[in-house]
Motif scaffolding. Structure first.
Motif, PDB file in Angstrom:
ATOM      1  N   THR A   9      80.609  -5.767 -59.985  1.00  0.00           N
ATOM      2  CA  THR A   9      81.566  -4.663 -60.176  1.00  0.00           C
ATOM      3  C   THR A   9      80.717  -3.435 -59.768  1.00  0.00           C
ATOM      4  O   THR A   9      81.039  -2.184 -60.307  1.00  0.00           O
ATOM      5  CB  THR A   9      81.762  -4.524 -61.564  1.00  0.00           C
ATOM      6  N   PHE A  10      79.611  -3.770 -58.763  1.00  0.00           N
ATOM      7  CA  PHE A  10      78.457  -2.582 -58.922  1.00  0.00           C
ATOM      8  C   PHE A  10      78.899  -1.879 -57.411  1.00  0.00           C
ATOM      9  O   PHE A  10      78.781  -2.392 -56.371  1.00  0.00           O
ATOM     10  CB  PHE A  10      77.119  -3.109 -58.542  1.00  0.00           C
ATOM     11  N   VAL A  11      78.946  -0.725 -57.315  1.00  0.00           N
ATOM     12  CA  VAL A  11      79.059   0.243 -56.201  1.00  0.00           C
ATOM     13  C   VAL A  11      77.613   0.857 -55.946  1.00  0.00           C
ATOM     14  O   VAL A  11      77.070   1.868 -56.740  1.00  0.00           O
ATOM     15  CB  VAL A  11      80.145   1.419 -56.545  1.00  0.00           C
ATOM     16  N   LYS A  12      77.300   0.593 -54.609  1.00  0.00           N
ATOM     17  CA  LYS A  12      75.954   1.087 -54.325  1.00  0.00           C
ATOM     18  C   LYS A  12      75.903   2.631 -53.866  1.00  0.00           C
ATOM     19  O   LYS A  12      76.968   3.031 -53.487  1.00  0.00           O
ATOM     20  CB  LYS A  12      75.260   0.271 -53.218  1.00  0.00           C
ATOM     21  N   TYR A  13      74.691   3.287 -53.983  1.00  0.00           N
ATOM     22  CA  TYR A  13      74.423   4.715 -53.071  1.00  0.00           C
ATOM     23  C   TYR A  13      74.115   4.304 -51.993  1.00  0.00           C
ATOM     24  O   TYR A  13      73.433   3.645 -51.627  1.00  0.00           O
ATOM     25  CB  TYR A  13      73.619   5.492 -53.887  1.00  0.00           C
ATOM     26  N   LEU A  14      74.510   5.167 -50.883  1.00  0.00           N
ATOM     27  CA  LEU A  14      74.090   5.212 -49.587  1.00  0.00           C
ATOM     28  C   LEU A  14      73.594   6.385 -48.954  1.00  0.00           C
ATOM     29  O   LEU A  14      74.164   7.549 -49.633  1.00  0.00           O
ATOM     30  CB  LEU A  14      75.001   4.554 -48.550  1.00  0.00           C
ATOM     31  N   ASP A  20      68.652  -1.639 -54.300  1.00  0.00           N
ATOM     32  CA  ASP A  20      69.760  -2.277 -55.229  1.00  0.00           C
ATOM     33  C   ASP A  20      69.823  -1.786 -56.543  1.00  0.00           C
ATOM     34  O   ASP A  20      71.056  -2.079 -57.169  1.00  0.00           O
ATOM     35  CB  ASP A  20      69.114  -3.836 -55.330  1.00  0.00           C
ATOM     36  N   TYR A  21      68.834  -0.905 -56.850  1.00  0.00           N
ATOM     37  CA  TYR A  21      69.165  -0.323 -58.363  1.00  0.00           C
ATOM     38  C   TYR A  21      69.564   0.991 -58.443  1.00  0.00           C
ATOM     39  O   TYR A  21      70.250   1.443 -59.376  1.00  0.00           O
ATOM     40  CB  TYR A  21      67.801  -0.295 -59.136  1.00  0.00           C
ATOM     41  N   PHE A  22      70.064   1.552 -57.094  1.00  0.00           N
ATOM     42  CA  PHE A  22      70.901   2.805 -57.238  1.00  0.00           C
ATOM     43  C   PHE A  22      72.267   2.489 -56.839  1.00  0.00           C
ATOM     44  O   PHE A  22      72.971   2.149 -55.871  1.00  0.00           O
ATOM     45  CB  PHE A  22      70.372   3.760 -56.114  1.00  0.00           C
ATOM     46  N   GLY A  23      73.290   2.900 -58.169  1.00  0.00           N
ATOM     47  CA  GLY A  23      74.422   2.708 -58.135  1.00  0.00           C
ATOM     48  C   GLY A  23      75.202   2.591 -59.460  1.00  0.00           C
ATOM     49  O   GLY A  23      74.607   3.223 -60.467  1.00  0.00           O
ATOM     50  N   ARG A  24      76.573   2.603 -59.258  1.00  0.00           N
ATOM     51  CA  ARG A  24      77.154   2.674 -60.611  1.00  0.00           C
ATOM     52  C   ARG A  24      78.085   1.628 -60.779  1.00  0.00           C
ATOM     53  O   ARG A  24      78.852   0.955 -60.018  1.00  0.00           O
ATOM     54  CB  ARG A  24      78.223   3.901 -60.376  1.00  0.00           C
ATOM     55  N   CYS A  25      78.089   0.839 -62.162  1.00  0.00           N
ATOM     56  CA  CYS A  25      78.927  -0.340 -62.502  1.00  0.00           C
ATOM     57  C   CYS A  25      80.251   0.166 -62.795  1.00  0.00           C
ATOM     58  O   CYS A  25      80.600   1.277 -63.467  1.00  0.00           O
ATOM     59  CB  CYS A  25      78.387  -0.922 -63.630  1.00  0.00           C
TER      60      CYS A  25
END
Ligand SMILES: [Zn+2]
Length: 301
Positions: free
Chosen positions: A24-29, A39-44
Motif C-alpha cells: 500500500t506504499f506510494v513512493k516519491y519520485l 525505497d524509504y521515501f513514500g507514504r503508506c
C-alpha cells in the motif's frame, strides 16, 4: 502550474510499505527525471492503521495525490431516493422479525425514526441509511435478514450478504462517482437530543434497543473498526455509553481511553464481556435469546 522537485507517484503503482509490509506504499519520485527516490521515501495508504510517511527534505515537494482530494469530498444521496425506499414493509424481512418482538406501532415508530428502507436487491432486504446531524445522507447499507430468527443471511460462500445503494446505482449507470464517507447510523437523531447516547456495532441492535431501552439515543458504528475518532467526532459533546460485542471490549475500551484524553466522555460497558455467551454476541442477541427461553418455558408449563 507549480512544478515540484519531488512528488508522490501519481500512477497507481503500489509497493510494499517499509513499516507495515502491506502493498500500500506510494513512493516519491523526482519530477524532472521520473526516477524513484530510495525505497524509504513514500507514504503508506493505510492512514489509520499504519500512517508511515517519509518525505524527502525541502519545501518543494508534492505530498498530495489527486485521489486524496476526491477522498476529502464526501458524496451524499438525495432525500428522494430515501423517501422512495420507505415502503413495502410487509415484505421487509427485518421488519417482519421486529414484529415478532414488538407491537406494530412500536415498529412503525422505529421505522420512521431511523428512516429504514426496503430494497429489491435481495427479496425482502433492508436499507439502513446513514444520515448525519445535518440531515445529509452519506450512504445506504443493504443487509439481508432471516425474518424468523433475525439473523443475517449468508451467500453460498458463507459470507453475510451486504451491498450499498451507491454500488447498485453505479452498476445501473445512474451514478458516476460516489465517495462513500460513512457516518454513524442514527446520527441524525442527535439533533436536539437530550438523552445519553448509547453506541453498539450493528444497526439491527440499535433499532431493537431503541424500543427496548428508549431512555438512550441508540446509534451504531456499522463495524468494529468504525468505533474511531472520525466517526465519533460529531457526538463529542454528549455523554456516551458504548456496548461492544462480546470479545470486543478490550479494543473499544483502549480506543475510548484515548478519546477521553481529548475531551470525549465515553464509558465502555462490560455487560457482555464477562458472560458465557458466544463471541460476537450483542445486546439484541441477549434479548432474543431470553425471549426464546421464556417461550419454551411458557410452552412447557
Ligand atoms: Zn504501511
Amino acid at each position: 502550474m507549480k512544478t515540484f522537485k519531488y512528488t508522490l507517484d501519481k500512477s497507481s503503482k503500489k509497493y510494499v510499505c517499509p513499516k507495515c509490509q502491506k502493498k500500500t506504499f506510494v513512493k516519491y519520485l523526482e519530477t524532472d527525471t521520473g526516477h524513484y527516490l530510495s525505497d524509504y521515501f513514500g507514504r503508506c495508504d493505510r492512514e489509520t492503521n499504519c500512517n508511515y510517511h517519509n518525505k524527502p527534505l525541502g519545501n518543494n515537494i508534492n505530498t498530495f495525490l489527486s485521489s486524496d482530494k476526491r477522498q476529502l469530498i464526501p458524496s451524499y444521496h438525495n432525500m428522494d431516493l430515501l423517501t422512495k425506499s420507505m415502503r413495502a414493509y410487509d415484505r421487509n424481512n427485518f421488519i417482519s422479525f421486529l414484529k415478532t418482538i414488538f407491537s406494530a406501532d412500536e415498529v412503525y415508530s422505529a421505522i420512521r425514526k431511523y428512516k429504514i428502507g426496503t430494497s429489491k436487491n435481495w427479496n425482502g432486504s433492508t436499507i439502513f441509511w446513514q444520515i448525519d446531524n445535518h440531515n445529509r445522507i452519506h450512504g445506504g447499507k443493504i443487509l439481508q435478514y432471516n425474518s424468523t430468527t433475525g439473523k443475517r443471511m449468508k451467500d453460498k460462500k458463507n459470507k453475510a450478504l451486504i451491498n450499498w445503494v451507491h454500488s447498485i446505482l453505479k452498476r445501473r449507470k445512474q451514478l458516476e462517482n460516489f465517495n462513500l464517507s460513512q457516518c454513524l447510523f442514527g446520527l441524525h437523531l442527535t439533533n436536539q437530543n437530550t438523552k445519553k447516547i448509547a453506541i453498539v456495532e450493528s444497526e439491527k441492535t440499535a433499532v431493537i434497543m431503541s424500543m427496548f431501552k428508549p431512555q438512550y439515543c441508540w446509534l451504531a458504528t456499522g463495524s468494529k473498526q468504525a468505533f474511531k475518532l472520525e466517526m465519533l467526532l460529531p457526538i463529542k459533546g454528549f455523554e456516551i455509553i458504548a456496548f461492544p460485542d462480546k470479545s470486543e471490549y478490550t479494543d473499544w475500551n483502549l480506543k475510548a481511553i484515548k478519546l477521553n484524553k481529548i475531551g470525549f466522555r465515553i464509558h465502555v460497558s462490560k455487560i457482555l464481556e464477562y458472560t458465557n455467551y458466544p463471541i460476537g454476541f450483542d445486546l439484541a442477541d441477549l434479548i432474543t435469546f431470553h425471549r426464546e427461553k421464556d417461550k419454551s418455558f411458557n410452552n412447557s408449563t
